[in-house]
Design a protein around this motif. Structure first.
Motif, PDB file in Angstrom:
ATOM      1  N   SER A 222     -29.448 106.595 -54.365  1.00 44.71           N
ATOM      2  CA  SER A 222     -29.385 105.392 -53.532  1.00 44.71           C
ATOM      3  C   SER A 222     -28.194 104.488 -53.832  1.00 44.71           C
ATOM      4  CB  SER A 222     -30.683 104.606 -53.734  1.00 44.71           C
ATOM      5  OG  SER A 222     -31.018 104.593 -55.118  1.00 44.71           O
TER       6      SER A 222
ATOM      7  N   PHE B  14     -20.538 105.594 -60.123  1.00 48.79           N
ATOM      8  CA  PHE B  14     -19.650 104.652 -60.807  1.00 48.79           C
ATOM      9  C   PHE B  14     -19.320 105.154 -62.199  1.00 48.79           C
ATOM     10  CE2 PHE B  14     -23.999 103.505 -61.829  1.00 48.79           C
ATOM     11  CZ  PHE B  14     -23.971 103.174 -63.175  1.00 48.79           C
TER      12      PHE B  14
ATOM     13  N   ALA C 114     -22.682  97.608 -71.997  1.00 52.23           N
ATOM     14  CA  ALA C 114     -21.864  98.365 -71.035  1.00 52.23           C
ATOM     15  C   ALA C 114     -20.914  97.417 -70.300  1.00 52.23           C
ATOM     16  CB  ALA C 114     -22.757  99.088 -70.035  1.00 52.23           C
TER      17      ALA C 114
ATOM     18  N   GLU D 142     -28.608  96.214 -73.304  1.00 50.63           N
ATOM     19  CA  GLU D 142     -29.947  96.465 -73.837  1.00 50.63           C
ATOM     20  C   GLU D 142     -29.924  96.146 -75.313  1.00 50.63           C
ATOM     21  OE1 GLU D 142     -31.362 100.531 -73.140  1.00 50.63           O
ATOM     22  OE2 GLU D 142     -29.930 100.716 -71.501  1.00 50.63           O
TER      23      GLU D 142
ATOM     24  N   GLN E 281     -33.904  94.739 -71.617  1.00 48.06           N
ATOM     25  CA  GLN E 281     -32.686  94.911 -70.819  1.00 48.06           C
ATOM     26  C   GLN E 281     -32.352  93.611 -70.088  1.00 48.06           C
ATOM     27  OE1 GLN E 281     -32.701  98.455 -68.435  1.00 48.06           O
ATOM     28  NE2 GLN E 281     -33.635  99.705 -70.039  1.00 48.06           N
TER      29      GLN E 281
ATOM     30  N   LEU F 118     -35.972  93.911 -67.437  1.00 48.92           N
ATOM     31  CA  LEU F 118     -36.890  95.009 -67.733  1.00 48.92           C
ATOM     32  C   LEU F 118     -37.150  95.074 -69.241  1.00 48.92           C
ATOM     33  CD1 LEU F 118     -37.962  97.520 -65.979  1.00 48.92           C
ATOM     34  CD2 LEU F 118     -36.166  98.798 -67.129  1.00 48.92           C
TER      35      LEU F 118
ATOM     36  N   GLU G 240     -39.223  97.782 -72.065  1.00 47.14           N
ATOM     37  CA  GLU G 240     -39.898  99.077 -72.101  1.00 47.14           C
ATOM     38  C   GLU G 240     -40.127  99.539 -73.524  1.00 47.14           C
ATOM     39  OE1 GLU G 240     -37.589 102.469 -71.249  1.00 47.14           O
ATOM     40  OE2 GLU G 240     -35.694 101.416 -71.266  1.00 47.14           O
TER      41      GLU G 240
ATOM     42  N   ARG H 180     -35.257  92.462 -59.301  1.00 46.47           N
ATOM     43  CA  ARG H 180     -34.751  93.083 -58.073  1.00 46.47           C
ATOM     44  C   ARG H 180     -35.466  94.405 -57.796  1.00 46.47           C
ATOM     45  NH1 ARG H 180     -28.789  94.970 -57.268  1.00 46.47           N
ATOM     46  NH2 ARG H 180     -28.887  95.120 -59.541  1.00 46.47           N
TER      47      ARG H 180
ATOM     48  N   VAL I 178     -38.142 100.074 -61.417  1.00 47.68           N
ATOM     49  CA  VAL I 178     -38.144 101.300 -62.229  1.00 47.68           C
ATOM     50  C   VAL I 178     -39.583 101.612 -62.614  1.00 47.68           C
ATOM     51  CG1 VAL I 178     -37.336 102.331 -64.362  1.00 47.68           C
ATOM     52  CG2 VAL I 178     -35.882 100.728 -63.142  1.00 47.68           C
TER      53      VAL I 178
ATOM     54  N   ILE J 157     -38.692 106.064 -67.247  1.00 45.94           N
ATOM     55  CA  ILE J 157     -37.358 106.303 -67.816  1.00 45.94           C
ATOM     56  C   ILE J 157     -37.471 107.409 -68.844  1.00 45.94           C
ATOM     57  CG2 ILE J 157     -35.468 105.273 -69.151  1.00 45.94           C
ATOM     58  CD1 ILE J 157     -36.407 102.540 -68.053  1.00 45.94           C
TER      59      ILE J 157
ATOM     60  N   ARG K  59     -34.855 109.542 -71.736  1.00 49.40           N
ATOM     61  CA  ARG K  59     -33.482 109.662 -72.225  1.00 49.40           C
ATOM     62  C   ARG K  59     -33.390 110.658 -73.362  1.00 49.40           C
ATOM     63  NH1 ARG K  59     -31.184 103.781 -73.096  1.00 49.40           N
ATOM     64  NH2 ARG K  59     -33.091 102.838 -72.369  1.00 49.40           N
TER      65      ARG K  59
ATOM     66  N   MET L 153     -34.191 108.158 -64.499  1.00 45.31           N
ATOM     67  CA  MET L 153     -35.222 107.168 -64.143  1.00 45.31           C
ATOM     68  C   MET L 153     -35.878 107.562 -62.828  1.00 45.31           C
ATOM     69  SD  MET L 153     -33.026 103.866 -62.878  1.00 45.31           S
ATOM     70  CE  MET L 153     -31.756 104.008 -61.596  1.00 45.31           C
TER      71      MET L 153
ATOM     72  N   THR M  63     -37.808 105.479 -59.613  1.00 43.32           N
ATOM     73  CA  THR M  63     -38.034 104.141 -59.048  1.00 43.32           C
ATOM     74  C   THR M  63     -39.130 104.247 -57.988  1.00 43.32           C
ATOM     75  OG1 THR M  63     -36.426 104.430 -57.266  1.00 43.32           O
ATOM     76  CG2 THR M  63     -35.587 103.555 -59.359  1.00 43.32           C
TER      77      THR M  63
ATOM     78  N   LEU N 263     -27.507 108.134 -65.776  1.00 42.13           N
ATOM     79  CA  LEU N 263     -26.362 107.906 -66.658  1.00 42.13           C
ATOM     80  C   LEU N 263     -26.085 109.118 -67.527  1.00 42.13           C
ATOM     81  CD1 LEU N 263     -27.741 104.532 -68.043  1.00 42.13           C
ATOM     82  CD2 LEU N 263     -25.943 104.702 -66.317  1.00 42.13           C
TER      83      LEU N 263
HETATM   84  C1  HEM Z   1     -28.329 100.603 -60.278  1.00 44.08           C
HETATM   85  C2  HEM Z   1     -31.841 100.857 -63.576  1.00 44.08           C
HETATM   86  C3  HEM Z   1     -28.532 101.328 -67.071  1.00 44.08           C
HETATM   87  C4  HEM Z   1     -25.074 100.411 -63.848  1.00 44.08           C
HETATM   88  C5  HEM Z   1     -29.571 100.645 -60.872  1.00 44.08           C
HETATM   89  C6  HEM Z   1     -30.835 100.555 -60.165  1.00 44.08           C
HETATM   90  C7  HEM Z   1     -31.798 100.616 -61.087  1.00 44.08           C
HETATM   91  C8  HEM Z   1     -31.178 100.750 -62.385  1.00 44.08           C
HETATM   92  C9  HEM Z   1     -33.302 100.551 -60.828  1.00 44.08           C
HETATM   93  C10 HEM Z   1     -31.002 100.427 -58.636  1.00 44.08           C
HETATM   94  C11 HEM Z   1     -31.227 101.787 -58.013  1.00 44.08           C
HETATM   95  C12 HEM Z   1     -31.471 101.732 -56.521  1.00 44.08           C
HETATM   96  O1  HEM Z   1     -31.003 100.776 -55.894  1.00 44.08           O
HETATM   97  O2  HEM Z   1     -32.101 102.662 -56.001  1.00 44.08           O
HETATM   98  C13 HEM Z   1     -31.240 101.053 -64.806  1.00 44.08           C
HETATM   99  C14 HEM Z   1     -31.963 101.291 -66.043  1.00 44.08           C
HETATM  100  C15 HEM Z   1     -31.030 101.441 -67.027  1.00 44.08           C
HETATM  101  C16 HEM Z   1     -29.729 101.271 -66.398  1.00 44.08           C
HETATM  102  C17 HEM Z   1     -33.476 101.371 -66.165  1.00 44.08           C
HETATM  103  C18 HEM Z   1     -31.207 101.746 -68.489  1.00 44.08           C
HETATM  104  C19 HEM Z   1     -32.233 102.432 -68.980  1.00 44.08           C
HETATM  105  C20 HEM Z   1     -27.308 101.096 -66.518  1.00 44.08           C
HETATM  106  C21 HEM Z   1     -26.068 101.061 -67.246  1.00 44.08           C
HETATM  107  C22 HEM Z   1     -25.093 100.803 -66.365  1.00 44.08           C
HETATM  108  C23 HEM Z   1     -25.720 100.677 -65.055  1.00 44.08           C
HETATM  109  C24 HEM Z   1     -25.883 101.306 -68.755  1.00 44.08           C
HETATM  110  C25 HEM Z   1     -23.652 100.683 -66.707  1.00 44.08           C
HETATM  111  C26 HEM Z   1     -22.842  99.782 -66.200  1.00 44.08           C
HETATM  112  C27 HEM Z   1     -25.653 100.417 -62.607  1.00 44.08           C
HETATM  113  C28 HEM Z   1     -24.917 100.218 -61.366  1.00 44.08           C
HETATM  114  C29 HEM Z   1     -25.852 100.303 -60.325  1.00 44.08           C
HETATM  115  C30 HEM Z   1     -27.150 100.518 -60.965  1.00 44.08           C
HETATM  116  C31 HEM Z   1     -23.417  99.965 -61.251  1.00 44.08           C
HETATM  117  C32 HEM Z   1     -25.556 100.215 -58.804  1.00 44.08           C
HETATM  118  C33 HEM Z   1     -25.323  98.846 -58.347  1.00 44.08           C
HETATM  119  C34 HEM Z   1     -26.509  97.996 -58.618  1.00 44.08           C
HETATM  120  O3  HEM Z   1     -27.606  98.296 -58.102  1.00 44.08           O
HETATM  121  O4  HEM Z   1     -26.347  97.044 -59.411  1.00 44.08           O
HETATM  122  N1  HEM Z   1     -29.812 100.773 -62.211  1.00 44.08           N
HETATM  123  N2  HEM Z   1     -29.904 101.049 -65.055  1.00 44.08           N
HETATM  124  N3  HEM Z   1     -27.066 100.869 -65.188  1.00 44.08           N
HETATM  125  N4  HEM Z   1     -26.974 100.606 -62.321  1.00 44.08           N
HETATM  126 FE1  HEM Z   1     -28.433 100.924 -63.677  1.00 44.08          FE
END
Ligand code: HEM
Length: 162
Positions: free
Chosen positions: A30, A34, A56, A68, A87, A91, A93, A118, A122, A125, A127, A143, A145, A154
């Motif tokens: 979705s 990146f 990050a 985190e 986080q 979040l 966990e 938002r 989730v 998860i 890892r 993960m 959702t 990741l």
């Molecule tokens: C999007 C969870 C770690 C960068 C998302 C979304 C979720 C999520 C639920 C939205 C997905 C959707 O719209 O369907 C998590 C969880 C993490 C994690 C649970 C750790 C366990 C990270 C890390 C980065 C990151 C380390 C590094 C920068 C992003 C970006 C997006 C995103 C750029 C897309 C734009 C946005 O929705 O902000 N993440 N994330 N995430 N995540 Fe993560």
């Protein structure tokens, strides 16, 4: 310097600071794929607990992104490991799993969030964190959702920086 608590000797390979060697890859059905860079730190103060922070940043602008922090505990006399994680997205966990050699396989046991987090939320998860034979640390995070089944979000490798 304080000696590492006996209960955590099996995790001594994690301790210190790790920097992504090349940008990590972020994905999910979705979102737009990146890249990101990340610094990990694992430390201790002699308690049967490892303290950690994962920070990050945007791969190009270096802007802070996901963060985190938390604690790692091991069930005494077993290879059972628990990560207690908060986080910046709102979040929290608990992840638990097994340590096999220098590989951790973790699954979320509990996930909770702020009332105004938002969507999509989730639900699960998992890892894998492992020390590879080339000395690099590798982390993969999957993960699930509200909208998507368990899938990789990741993948990144790190080099020890101290
Ligand atoms: C999007 C969870 C770690 C960068 C998302 C979304 C979720 C999520 C639920 C939205 C997905 C959707 O719209 O369907 C998590 C969880 C993490 C994690 C649970 C750790 C366990 C990270 C890390 C980065 C990151 C380390 C590094 C920068 C992003 C970006 C997006 C995103 C750029 C897309 C734009 C946005 O929705 O902000 N993440 N994330 N995430 N995540 Fe993560």
């Amino acid at each position: 310097t304080v000696e590492l608590n006996q209960a955590l000797l099996a995790l001594d390979w994690l301790l210190g600071t790790w920097e992504s060697d090349e940008p990590g890859e972020g994905n999910f059905p979705s979102i737009k794929p990146f890249h990101y860079i990340e610094t990990l730190n694992f430390s201790h103060v002699g308690q049967p607990v490892i303290n950690f922070t994962f920070n990050a940043f945007h791969a190009e602008t270096k802007k802070p992104m996901h963060r985190e922090c938390g604690f790692i505990r091991m069930q005494p006399g077993t290879n059972r490991v628990a990560f207690i994680i908060a986080q910046n997205s709102g979040l929290v966990e608990i992840e638990e799993g097994d340590l096999t050699g220098q590989q951790l396989n973790l699954q979320s046991q509990a996930v909770a969030r702020t009332s105004f987090a938002r969507e999509p939320h989730v639900q699960k998860i998992s890892r894998v964190i492992q020390l590879r034979s080339d000395g690099r640390l590798e982390q993969s995070v999957s993960m699930a959702t509200d909208n998507q089944p368990l899938m990789q979000h990741l993948h990144i490798t790190y080099r020890r920086s101290s």
